[in-house]
Design an enzyme around this catalytic site. Structure first.
Site, short mmCIF file in Angstrom:
data_model
loop_
_atom_site.label_atom_id
_atom_site.label_comp_id
_atom_site.label_asym_id
_atom_site.label_seq_id
_atom_site.Cartn_x
_atom_site.Cartn_y
_atom_site.Cartn_z
N HIS A 1 18.03 -6.24 35.00
CA HIS A 1 16.65 -5.67 34.55
C HIS A 1 16.12 -6.35 32.94
O HIS A 1 15.27 -6.77 33.08
CB HIS A 1 16.94 -4.23 34.40
N GLU A 2 17.34 -6.17 32.40
CA GLU A 2 16.54 -6.64 30.91
C GLU A 2 16.52 -8.36 30.84
O GLU A 2 15.68 -8.71 30.13
CB GLU A 2 17.89 -6.58 29.78
N HIS B 1 13.01 -9.04 31.68
CA HIS B 1 12.12 -8.91 30.61
C HIS B 1 11.92 -10.37 29.77
O HIS B 1 10.82 -10.71 29.36
CB HIS B 1 12.21 -7.76 29.74
N GLU C 1 7.64 -3.51 31.64
CA GLU C 1 8.38 -2.64 32.71
C GLU C 1 7.84 -2.44 34.08
O GLU C 1 8.82 -1.92 35.06
CB GLU C 1 8.35 -1.35 32.09
#
Length: 1906
Positions: free
Chosen positions: A1562-1563, A1566, A1586
């Site tokens: 997820h991170e 980004h 997001e």
């Protein structure tokens, strides 16, 4: 009771005793005893023969000897005739008698047996023997009596030694009393168990004794058979019984009439064998001589005093030269009626015989047979044999009958025979009184008269006649010659010492002694002859001439005057005045060469002490002193030579060497002042000290002893002296003084324009810079204060020359001489030992910054070192138009710290239209970022293109040597680097090595064919010498000359400046340090060794260094490499004080090392600790003065121990005076290290003092200076210690460099003050921050090492100390105790070797400050996960674990997952961006601080009292602490996706475990989406970060607490079981390509679309409006702004109105009405652009089982739900690059703008993606629904679900209709009026069908359609 007769035989002074012993029980009443010694010797010496006396011995004598001769002559003639023949014949036997009492019986022992004189009447052996001899009675067959030897004669012959009475000794035969005859019973023979033959040096061993046996054996009789023994006459043996015999050394059985074979025991030998004792009840029998067995003597039982007898045991000599036999037999006494025990025999082990032996035969039991004369009895070990036991009936008791004396009476008168009496009377009457002694002659008279009376008397009976006859005979026989006085006089003469008398008198004495001895030995000598001999010998003694007393010469000492190279031999002389001493000569040799001879004569040899001095001796050479004395004591000259004495002068002193400068320092009132230019002598010298700075050693401080004015060699000077223990200085003539001397010149005033002093010269030029100035001598610039940046700040327009046509020098410039010179001349002046160290200043050069006008510099040589920031040059920085530099040379070093590409050149930095010709440079240039050349880097003509090109801006006829090593080169070349457009560089040669740059010319100007290239020509390299790049086209064409060719070309340049030598100044000559070439035994081949040994034995004098260096092998590293440093070690620990060491590490300049073992040495000086290098045999001394520094250490300690980390002192030092001051100190995280330093202050300060400047003597001023410096800088010093203690405990293999970094910074070859360096480190807060460790090294510490940055420093140490071949492996090894490193390379073949390892990632600029903190973890347990895109930092403590072992498995799984994720993306990403995944600056991912006990506060505390070590030791110092913000994790991203500040921080969540990995995906989405995942197109307009992670590109997992598992997404990480219960691909690694992934996504979306369509058909088929309104809800548009373009998704239930009007007949109706199933996501507004913790809408996950039918085609950006759903459907249908990137990224943004679109809309995108097939998303979706239905209608892959087999659309539809029907039954109305329905059956079926199809198709590797 019986008593035994013991017999033994021994060797008596060369006379060998007989072999056999015998004894016999004797007559009943034996009252007296005598000891007999029978000596059997074949030849008695002539001396003995001469002393044999005729007649019978005096019975009163205690000792005498009877002599027998073998009866080889007819028995005729007299005793005299026998003696006459005696000289020709052999004496057979000698019987020695020691008489103690009256003799009861006599035993005569011969060679082979026993003769017994039986009767009591025969007890007088003299009488018996006399009868046998005179009367012809053959009582001893084969022998006749010859004469006797008296006791005195026996003593003279040495035969008396056998006569000792005190104890039993070898060689004695004793006859003892026997009271009553008794029978002898129970007798057993003693047998030898063994016989030993052993080597001469072998140890003796005792064999076990034989067991005793009580059994008896019958006796055996032995009769004498040896012809050599006297035999007893037949008929006279009545009283003697046969004696039982035991043969020692042979085996003799005692059975009567049996023959016994005897095994011979040993061969005769020249060596005596060990003795043994044999004892047997009754009579011991002597063995034959040739069979004699050695027996060891054993102490016998003690007898009463009168009966004590001495035994001897025969010793036998073996013939075998290397062996000797030893055997012991112990005799025992037995009593009547007791069994006789077998004798114990001790038998050593038998060694192997070297020769075979033979066994002689025995003719009869008990009678051993002698070997033939030509044979010797062989020697052999005897194997013991057990004797057979005698039967009981054979045992007998034997008794010896008593002899009877019977007297028979006869009545007839017996006749009287007086004839013999008459003969004796005649004989006595004829005796002369002068022939005998008076006493014996007087004793004869009365006896003679009585005899005569008896003879004349008739009425006498025969007994009376016989009696008187015998008495007379006895008296005659008693006549003797008394030689006592003669013998005493002879003895007195022999006590004289030859050396005491003159040779002539001594010779006379020896003549008379010889004569007297002949008389004494002559048995026929008369008393008158004896008396005459006494008189003559006495007179000769009295006439001895005594010599004078001998002089005694003694060498008492050798006084070594080492400093004077002199040795003085000192002697004492005794009796020097009593004898004439002619000379004493002392001769000194070196080897065989006589070096010096000192001869002392006359009055010099008459004193008690004398000496000889030897001068000009060489050190370390062994000399031999020989001393000879010649004297005359009366016999003529005598020579005496003393024992040679070795002399060696070993000079070992402290000498200061390699001196760079010496300053006179005054320290007063806390201020240090350089007084090296004193003009008067100070009154108080106590606050002065000399500061001696070495080029490569520590600075030495010496308290000044005296300062005085003097004149030396005509030069007035101040002489400064200092003394210290063992300190010497060398004088001009290479002698030594025990003090250090430094001369300071007294200024000499200038004469006209000739100057002698630099200070005066500077003042004059500064006052008038236009004049001509000449140097009158060489002068030093040392300590002269400049007027500004340069010594002379005014523009110089004059001339600077040397006077009188000489070449003088200005030495030791510490600043540039001029700033600007214009139209000036500098000629015939050298500048030597330039030391301009101005690293913080720009424009540094020796002579000037700028050279203008027509200025000329010629015939100048510069040597030295210059360091600056920007623009550093050897001569001038800038040459302007018209200037010229010609015939010049520069030797030295240049260093630039520039970071902006300034110029560094050996001659000049820039040459603008000037001329440089005939320049010679041999230098090393180093720097950071600079344009550099060894001559001139930039030769600039300017843009004016005229006819002067080639005559200006010229560099030619020059040569360079040396090296350029610039870290970040900017156009670097050996000769020049920049000439554009038309500067000229030509005809020059380079021998230099260019590390990072061009071999000859440094830029592409060389290829500029339009301008520059034509003027860059004739540049030459040298084979085997020059090196560097040839990067340019023309560079490759430059010629490479051989060394010989190059030298020849350089010769044509006619450069002479390199050979210019200046005259030393008078002062320089006085202070000049002697070169090694002037030292004794200097060898040029060892020059490097001498320089290196200054590091091994830094204190010792050069002479000793040469001596030690010459011991080395020429090829040893110490003679072939340059030593940077030598450091003591104890095993693997560096020793930086005087603790004991056992080895040293020698660090060489080439980056290699050697270890050498040490042993302690006691030969060091009092202030120098010394070791011996055992490997080399040379010495080593630590570079520390051995002295008591306790006072100074305590003073410093008292200063430092009062300072606390949180204190006003520290706040002021760091300038932290505000409210944040406490936390500012805390932010350093140094508390633990500071405490450690404070607790070990004494140890640390001791090392600091010992490694700081040397203080060879006690200087109160120097001590106070150090104390004041510490006081002034106490905070900085403590912080410096604390910082190095905290961050430099770095491990390299088995060693840790902390000690080096703290106290041995010169290990890396740079001379540095330990104290100043520590203060510098602690002087600034930025220097001690944990987050700046890499940067601080470069700024503060790098200059003290050989490395430019921390990475290079660590790499250097790795190569030096370990065998690890790369930094990554080393880093793992160095951190393994506290850091677990999981590194993962890609599994994609094409990038598997890409950078991914931890250290490679850490050394990048954004992470390099983590390196030292990670290397110094002490208590925490960290882990790193490193790959080619990111590196994660975590800890075991965060996971609630206590060790690395506890976390390795989970960390490894996370590392695999991270790698799988990036590999998936590399396979998927567009080709144009996938390489960006291989980040140079990887993404740091930081663990959070949600420890098991709660969130940790900033300084590492939680639960109030617990310490969180990961934060204290790593995250805190790295400034990575952050407060809890309620998030699970977050990424910090910046507009520039490559911004190195980008990182990821986990907050509440863990980094490992499946969910931690999911969060990782997820991170990092980004971080990577804009530049990589979205094809480099960035986020789609109207969305933000997001919108792309959760619910789209994050890998979903279970247990997250969010709704992503089962939502749209891709498993990029985990391998799952294909068990029919999976949502996503089971093994992402099987998707090898983008096409594989697209195929998966197609099957994935086809299946979901089909299931949505079937669900819709099934619900619609129910034809239930209420069911429809409950089953579906709406995704509405919510516009974000007034332009109604960008929208959000608003999910809501249908309004009542919409329900009423709801008309759904097909799936298309659902699409058109923007409906979705009334399931997740929940109702609300979903914003794709939201970045707010308060708005979670962009995190929405779209459940796969939720049917979203509407497209919500936007005219701008879509809502979050539609965005994610549409992105997946388009990806599935059109693929990743067209569908996903086209829709989700800004791929079409630029084109849409071009097409006039204000915003990027769905409408625009779908047209682009579909190539105008569809105008809206709705159109696309309708078509997609139709397509999948049509395909399904044609057939589905057969599968089974819920027990039903499905192979067609209808099959599946039937199942769904049933499920919907069941669910419809739950339709109900809620209280609010809304209808609700459970969709559970439908959702479950839908999920089951999806999972089954996923399984059936192996994750959609095959189609679901037929």
């Amino acid at each position: 009771m019986f008593k035994k007769d013991r017999f033994s035989i021994r060797k008596i002074k060369g006379v060998v005793g007989s072999v056999f012993l015998g004894s016999l029980l004797m007559a009943p009443s034996v009252v007296d005893a005598a000891t007999y010694h029978y000596v059997n010797k074949e030849i008695i010496s002539q001396e003995a023969k001469d002393l044999i006396q005729t007649g019978k011995p005096d019975r009163n004598e205690v000792v005498y000897g009877l002599v027998y001769q073998k009866d080889q002559l007819p028995q005729t003639g007299t005793e005299a005739s026998v003696l006459t023949a005696f000289g020709l014949l052999t004496v057979g036997s000698l019987l020695l008698i020691y008489k103690r009492k009256k003799i009861a019986s006599v035993f005569l022992v011969g060679a082979m047996g026993l003769v017994v004189l039986p009767s009591a009447g025969a007890v007088d052996p003299v009488a018996t023997l006399a009868l046998a001899s005179r009367e012809g009675v053959v009582e001893m067959e084969g022998y006749r009596y010859v004469g006797y030897l008296s006791g005195d004669i026996l003593k003279t012959l040495g035969l008396d030694t056998v006569l000792e009475e005190t104890s039993a000794k070898p060689g004695e035969v004793t006859v003892v009393e026997v009271e009553t005859p008794q029978s002898i019973t129970n007798q057993e023979q003693a047998r030898t168990e063994n016989q030993v033959v052993e080597t001469e040096e072998a140890p003796k061993e005792e064999a076990p004794k034989t067991e005793e046996s009580p059994k008896e054996e019958p006796k055996s009789e032995v009769k004498p058979t040896d012809d050599t023994l006297p035999k007893v006459e037949e008929g006279k043996e009545d009283s003697a019984e046969p004696a039982p015999v035991e043969e020692v050394g042979g085996e003799v059985e005692s059975k009567p009439e049996e023959k016994v074979a005897v095994k011979p025991e040993s061969q005769p030998s020249d060596k005596p064998a060990e003795e043994s004792k044999v004892e047997q009840a009754g009579e011991p029998v002597a063995p034959r001589e040739d069979e004699k067995a050695p027996v060891e003597p054993e102490k016998q039982p003690e007898a009463p005093e009168e009966e004590k007898a001495v035994e001897e045991t025969p010793k036998q000599e073996e013939s075998t030269p290397d062996t000797k036999a030893e055997e012991t037999v112990e005799p025992k006494e037995e009593t009547v009626n007791q069994s006789i025990e077998q004798p114990k025999v001790e038998t050593p082990a038998v060694e192997k015989q070297t020769e075979p032996t033979e066994e002689p035969k025995v003719e009869q039991a008990g009678e051993p047979v002698a070997p033939r004369e030509d044979e010797q009895a062989p020697t052999a070990p005897v194997e013991p044999e057990k004797q057979p036991e005698v039967p009981e009936e054979e045992k007998a008791v034997e008794e010896t009958p008593k002899p009877e004396d019977k007297i028979k009476g006869i009545g007839t008168k017996e006749p009287v025979d007086k004839s013999e009496l008459n003969n004796q009377i005649d004989k006595a009457s004829s005796v002369s009184p002068t022939d005998y002694s008076t006493a014996s002659y007087n004793a004869l008279g009365p006896v003679l008269e009585t005899a005569k009376g008896v003879y004349a008397s008739e009425p006498v009976k025969q007994p009376e006649v016989n009696s008187e006859t015998n008495k007379l005979k006895t008296a005659i026989d008693a006549l003797n010659v008394d030689k006592t006085e003669l013998n005493n006089t002879i003895a007195d003469a022999k006590t004289k010492v030859k050396e005491h008398y003159s040779d002539r008198s001594w010779q006379n004495l020896q003549t008379e002694v010889t004569k007297a001895e002949k008389v004494a030995a002559n048995t026929d000598a008369k008393q008158s002859e004896v008396n005459e001999a006494v008189e003559k010998l006495t007179a000769t003694i009295e006439k001895l001439v005594e010599l004078s007393e001998k002089p005694i010469l003694t060498l008492t000492s050798t006084d070594k005057k080492i400093l004077e190279r002199e040795a003085v031999a000192k002697y004492t002389l005794e009796n020097q005045n009593k004898t004439k001493i002619k000379s004493i000569t002392a001769e000194l040799k070196k080897g065989e060469e006589v070096i010096n001879t000192v001869v002392l004569t006359d009055d010099k040899v008459t004193t008690e002490t004398i000496s000889a001095a030897f001068k000009n001796l060489e050190y370390y050479k062994e000399y031999t002193l020989s001393t000879t004395m010649i004297y005359d004591r009366g016999n003529g000259e005598e020579t005496e030579t003393l024992e040679n004495q070795n002399i060696q002068l070993d000079l070992k002193k402290v000498e200061l060497k390699n001196i760079k400068r010496t300053d006179l320092i005054k320290y007063e009132n806390g201020k240090e002042t350089n007084e090296s230019l004193i003009t008067t002598i100070p009154d108080d010298k106590s606050n002065y000290y000399l500061k001696i700075t070495s080029n490569n050693q520590k600075t030495t401080l010496l308290a000044v002893k005296n300062i005085e004015e003097t004149t030396v060699n005509g030069t007035p000077v101040y002489k400064v002296t200092a003394i210290a223990d063992n300190l010497v200085s060398r004088t001009a003539d290479n002698k030594f003084e025990e003090e250090y001397v430094h001369y300071i010149e007294k200024p000499k005033v200038h004469e006209d324009n000739v100057y002698y002093n630099f200070k005066e010269l500077v003042e004059a030029i500064q006052n008038d810079p236009s004049k001509e100035y000449r140097l009158g001598q060489s002068m030093s610039a040392r300590n002269v204060v400049p007027n500004g940046k340069s010594y002379i700040t005014k523009e110089f327009t004059g001339k600077l020359l040397s006077s009188e046509g000489k070449q003088f020098a200005i030495t030791e410039l510490e600043h540039p001489l001029f700033n600007v010179i214009t139209n000036a001349t500098i000629n015939n002046v050298n500048f030597e030992n330039v030391e301009i160290e101005r690293s913080g200043q720009d424009n540094i050069a020796s002579l000037a910054n700028t050279m203008k006008g027509s200025s000329v510099i010629t015939n100048v040589k510069i040597t030295g070192t210059l360091s600056g920031r920007n623009n550093v040059a050897g001569f001038v920085n800038n040459m302007n138009d018209g200037t010229r530099i010609e015939n010049v040379a520069f030797f030295g070093k240049l260093h630039s710290t520039s970071g902006n590409g300034s110029h560094t050149g050996g001659i000049a930095g820039t040459n603008y239209r000037g001329i440089v010709r005939k320049a010679y440079v041999d230098a090393t240039i180093t720097g950071n970022k600079t344009r550099a050349s060894l001559l001139v880097p930039k030769v600039d003509y300017g843009l004016t293109l005229d006819h002067l090109i080639g005559t200006k801006a010229l560099l030619t006829e020059s040569v360079v040597k040396g090296k350029i090593d610039v870290s970040n080169p900017v156009e670097v070349g050996a000769i020049a680097s920049k000439t554009w457009p038309v500067g000229t560089v030509s005809n020059s040669v380079s021998y230099a090595k260019i590390i990072r740059g061009e071999e000859l010319f440094g830029s592409n100007d060389v290829d500029d064919s339009d301008y520059a290239s034509a003027h860059i020509k004739d540049l030459y390299a040298v084979e085997g010498y020059s090196s560097g790049n040839r990067s340019f086209r023309k560079s490759k064409t430059f010629t490479k000359l051989t060394k010989e060719q190059a030298d020849a070309k350089v010769t044509t340049f006619n450069i002479t400046a390199d050979k210019l030598e200046s005259d030393l100044s008078p002062l320089a000559k006085l202070n000049e340090e002697k070169a090694y070439s002037s030292i004794q035994d200097y060898n040029a081949e060892y020059n490097q060794a001498y320089k290196n040994l200054e590091k091994l034995i830094p204190f010792y004098n050069k002479d000793y260094i040469v001596y030690q260096g010459n011991k080395l092998n020429k090829e040893h590293h110490l003679n072939t490499k340059e030593v940077l440093s030598v450091t003591a070690m104890n095993n693997n620990e560096f020793i930086t004080n005087l603790d004991e060491a056992n080895k040293i590490i020698v660090h060489y300049a080439d980056g290699t090392k050697d270890y050498f073992n040490l042993s302690s040495s006691s030969e060091g000086l009092s202030n120098v600790k010394e070791y011996t290098i055992t490997d080399l045999g040379i010495k080593y001394t630590p570079n520390i003065v051995q002295k008591d520094n306790t006072t100074l250490v305590n003073d410093i300690k008292s200063i430092l121990e009062s300072v606390e980390l949180q204190s006003q002192t520290m706040y002021q030092h760091l300038n932290r005076l505000g409210d944040y001051r406490v936390n500012a100190i805390k932010d350093l995280y140094l508390e633990e290290s500071f405490t450690d330093v404070k607790e070990n202050l004494t140890n640390l300060i001791t090392k600091l003092v010992q490694n700081e400047e040397h203080q060879l003597n006690d200087s109160p001023a120097a001590r106070q200076m150090i104390r004041d410096k510490v006081e002034k800088n106490k905070a900085a010093l403590l912080l410096g210690l604390t910082y190095l203690n905290r961050y430099y405990g770095v491990k390299f293999g088995d060693v840790n460099i902390k000690e080096l970094m703290l106290f041995k910074p010169d290990f890396y070859g740079e001379k540095v003050s330990v104290l100043d360096r520590l203060i510098e480190i602690g002087s600034k807060e930025n220097n001690i921050k944990g987050s700046r460790t890499f940067d601080a090294f470069g700024q503060v510490l790098a200059k003290y090492t050989k490395s430019g940055n921390l990475d290079a420093f660590l790499n250097y140490n790795r190569q030096l100390f370990t065998n690890i071949d790369n930094m990554n492996d080393w880093f793992i090894d160095a951190t393994e105790d506290h850091v677990y490193i999981a590194e993962r390379a890609s599994e994609v073949e094409e990038i598997k070797n890409s950078k991914h390892r931890a250290f490679d990632n850490l050394k990048r600029s954004h992470l390099r400050n983590t390196i030292l903190p990670l290397l110094n973890i002490d208590k925490a347990h960290l882990y790193l996960i490193s790959n080619y895109n990111a590196i994660a930092f975590g800890s075991a403590e965060r996971l609630g674990k206590k060790s690395l072992e506890d976390i390795k498995d989970i960390v490894n799984k996370a590392a695999d997952g991270y790698r799988n994720y990036y590999d998936f993306w590399y396979r998927l990403a567009s080709d144009n961006v996938k390489q960006r995944l291989l980040r140079d600056a990887v993404i740091p991912i930081w663990e959070g601080y949600n420890a098991p006990g709660g969130w940790v506060e900033k300084y590492g505390r939680y639960n109030t009292d617990k310490v969180y070590t990961p934060l204290r030791e790593f995250f805190g110092p790295m400034d990575k602490y952050y407060n809890y913000n309620g998030t699970g994790a977050y990424a910090a991203i910046y507009p520039n996706s490559d911004d190195i500040r980008t990182d990821v921080k986990y907050v509440h969540l863990e980094m490992v475990g499946e969910y931690g990995i999911s969060v990782y995906t997820h991170e990092t989405t980004h971080v990577n989406d804009r530049a990589i995942y979205l094809g480099g197109f960035g986020h789609r307009e109207g969305t933000d970060a997001e919108a792309y992670a959760q619910g789209m590109l994050q890998t979903p997992v279970t247990g997250s607490g969010f709704d992503e598992f089962g939502s749209l997404g891709i498993n990029m990480v985990f391998k799952r079981k294909n068990d029919g219960n999976q949502w996503y691909i089971t093994d992402p690694k099987t998707l090898k390509t983008r096409e594989d992934i697209n195929r998966y996504m197609k099957g994935y979306n086809d299946t979901l679309t089909l299931l949505d369509e079937i669900e819709a058909e099934s619900v619609i088929s129910q034809q239930n409006k209420d069911l429809n309104s409950a089953w579906f809800k709406k995704i509405d548009r919510e516009y974000r702004d007034n332009n109604k373009l960008n929208q959000w998704d608003k999910i809501r239930n249908l309004s009542q109105e919409e329900k009423n009007e709801l008309n759904i007949q097909s799936v298309n109706d659902l699409v058109d009405q923007q409906l979705m199933t009334n399931r997740n996501p929940g109702n609300g507004i979903y914003k794709p652009e939201a970045i707010s913790y308060n708005d979670q809408s962009p995190y929405v996950g779209v459940r796969m089982m939720t049917g979203i039918y509407g497209g919500n085609t936007s005219k701008g950006a879509p809502g979050a739900v539609s965005f994610k759903h549409n992105a997946f459907r388009l990806w599935g249908y059109y693929g990743y690059e067209n569908g996903f990137l086209g829709y989700a990224s800004n791929k079409y943004k630029q084109q849409s703008k071009t097409d006039g679109e204000s915003v990027l809309s769905d409408e625009y995108i779908i047209k682009k993606i579909s190539n105008n097939t569809f105008n809206t998303i709705e159109e696309f979706k309708k078509a997609y629904f139709k397509e999948v239905k049509d395909k399904a209608t044609k057939g589905l892959t057969t599968f089974e679900v819920n027990g039903s087999s499905v192979s067609s659309y209808d099959d599946l539809l039937t199942l769904f209709k049933e499920a919907v029907k069941k669910d419809a039954e739950t339709l109900k109305q809620e209280a609010n009026g809304n209808k609700t329905v459970s969709m559970n059956n439908t959702v479950k079926l839908k999920e089951a069908v999806y999972k089954k199809l996923l399984q059936q198709t192996n994750s959609f590797k095959t189609s679901i359609f037929k």
